[in-house]
Design an enzyme around this catalytic site. Sequence first.
Site, PDB file in Angstrom:
ATOM      1  N   ASP A 140       0.713  -1.709   0.026  1.00 32.73           N
ATOM      2  CA  ASP A 140      -0.040  -0.193  -0.155  1.00 32.73           C
ATOM      3  C   ASP A 140       0.892   1.139   0.020  1.00 32.73           C
ATOM      4  OD1 ASP A 140       0.800  -0.809   2.726  1.00 32.73           O
ATOM      5  OD2 ASP A 140      -1.237   0.713   3.640  1.00 32.73           O
ATOM      6  N   GLU A 142      -0.053  -1.048   5.719  1.00 42.47           N
ATOM      7  CA  GLU A 142       0.462   0.190   7.535  1.00 42.47           C
ATOM      8  C   GLU A 142       0.783   1.191   6.974  1.00 42.47           C
ATOM      9  OE1 GLU A 142       4.976   1.542   8.091  1.00 42.47           O
ATOM     10  OE2 GLU A 142       3.930   1.497   6.374  1.00 42.47           O
TER      11      GLU A 142
END
Length: 457
Positions: free
Chosen positions: A90, A155
């Site tokens: 991400d 994250e």
Amino acid sequence: MSTSAVIDFINLNRDHYIEELKTYLAIPSISALPEHAADVRRCAEWTKNELERIGMQNARLIETPGHPVVYAEWLGAPGAPTILFYGHYDVQPVDPLELWTSPPFEATVRDGELYARGAADDKGQVFMHFKAIEAHMKQAGRLPCNIRVFIEGEEEVGSTHLETFVREHKSELVSDVVVISDSGMFDRGVPSICYSLRGLAYFQLDLRGTTSDLHSGSFGGAVANPAIVLAQVLAQMKDRSGRIKIPGFYDDVRDLKPEERAQFQKLPFNEKKYRKELGAPKLFGETGYTTIERASARPTFDVNGLLAGFTGEGAKTVIPALAMAKVSMRLVPDQTPEKVGDLFEAYLKKIMPKTVEWKVTRMHGGKPWITEFDNRFVQAAARAIEKGFGKAPVFNREGGSIPVVSTFQEELGIPAVLFGVGLPDENAHAPNEKLDLGNFHGGVIAAAYLYEEIAKG
Ligand code: BES
Ligand code: MN
Ligand code: MN
């Protein structure tokens, strides 16, 4: 098969890797924005397919209450150590878009750097390892050691579901060492191994003074202005010497060892250059500590955003009803986000005037992480980095946070090796994020050596 065949393969494919990485970077996997949820999933699928393509086995998406984890393994080296390779697919949002020189999801090379969101944080660094794995597979048909690949998609939003996830999948994650490339090099030409990360405690603070905005002429003077109250409250969080005033805040802060401080002194750091590059008129931080210590080994309190009243063009005579602040603290061992949250709330209760209604919301957090670095895996990484970059690494602490690292340490009871190739000026989270292609190439070679060095034991 010789290592040189693997390295030859990497050198031969150098340019091709960049083209492949561009495809990865084209997927806008912004975990924070709900409208990108489908892109995040598409990116997870891409990651999984790529792992399959390079010869990893049992590649799959594992669902979480949020974005999926991508998992794959190659366990064909019985008796050899097992690496748990962690990274994230991400990325951060791209705003303000108008400040990007080239579009964030159309990776572009300029002056030996690849510009795109995720180039350094973290797709580019994850891809380095994929290419190292592929080179071993293509040239030797096997890896020197066992590898479990674990790439998450949350994250950048605090890895909220990962603690439970790791606990629930413990038996499938059994490994000897965690390897991560999601940090930086100390400086250009100064490869490093990071042995500590800060933790994080993030909050939203909402204040309400009245039911509606008020005419500041008719009502000004009769009620408290929540924007002013907020400013007064925030001003009581830090003193002039940069010390945080929340009672008990420093209780769990581990003191820096004199040897560690001596090591920091030896790092190649030019404070004047640092200040100039940041464009800061003057540096500021906690009295009694150096800039390196302040930015990596001491806790912080920061305001990340403020919102209140009229901020448009021109003037509007109004007393805002609401005021809001986003604030966060970077934590160091042995602070925890829970306890710091309790202390922050208790302090707010004490200092908040009765003139406003208020609410504090705990957003994501993460524990700090620190490790001894005299183990064989760190030694193996140091040798690999020296081979990839022609220079032995320095050991440093980083100010950023990767919430799952302490979870791995606690739940799996294994050491972690953080070898990152990002540079301090690579604009992570900011417009024009970039990755130095020389460091990317060195990173692929270092990763290829790393698996071998770890296998040597
Ligand atoms: N890769 C960074 C963490 C990092 C930054 C490590 C600098 C070493 C040096 C990571 O992607 C990140 O941005 N983490 C967030 C975590 C937060 C959202 C819980 C951070 O540090 O703000
Ligand atoms: Mn990252
Ligand atoms: Mn990040």
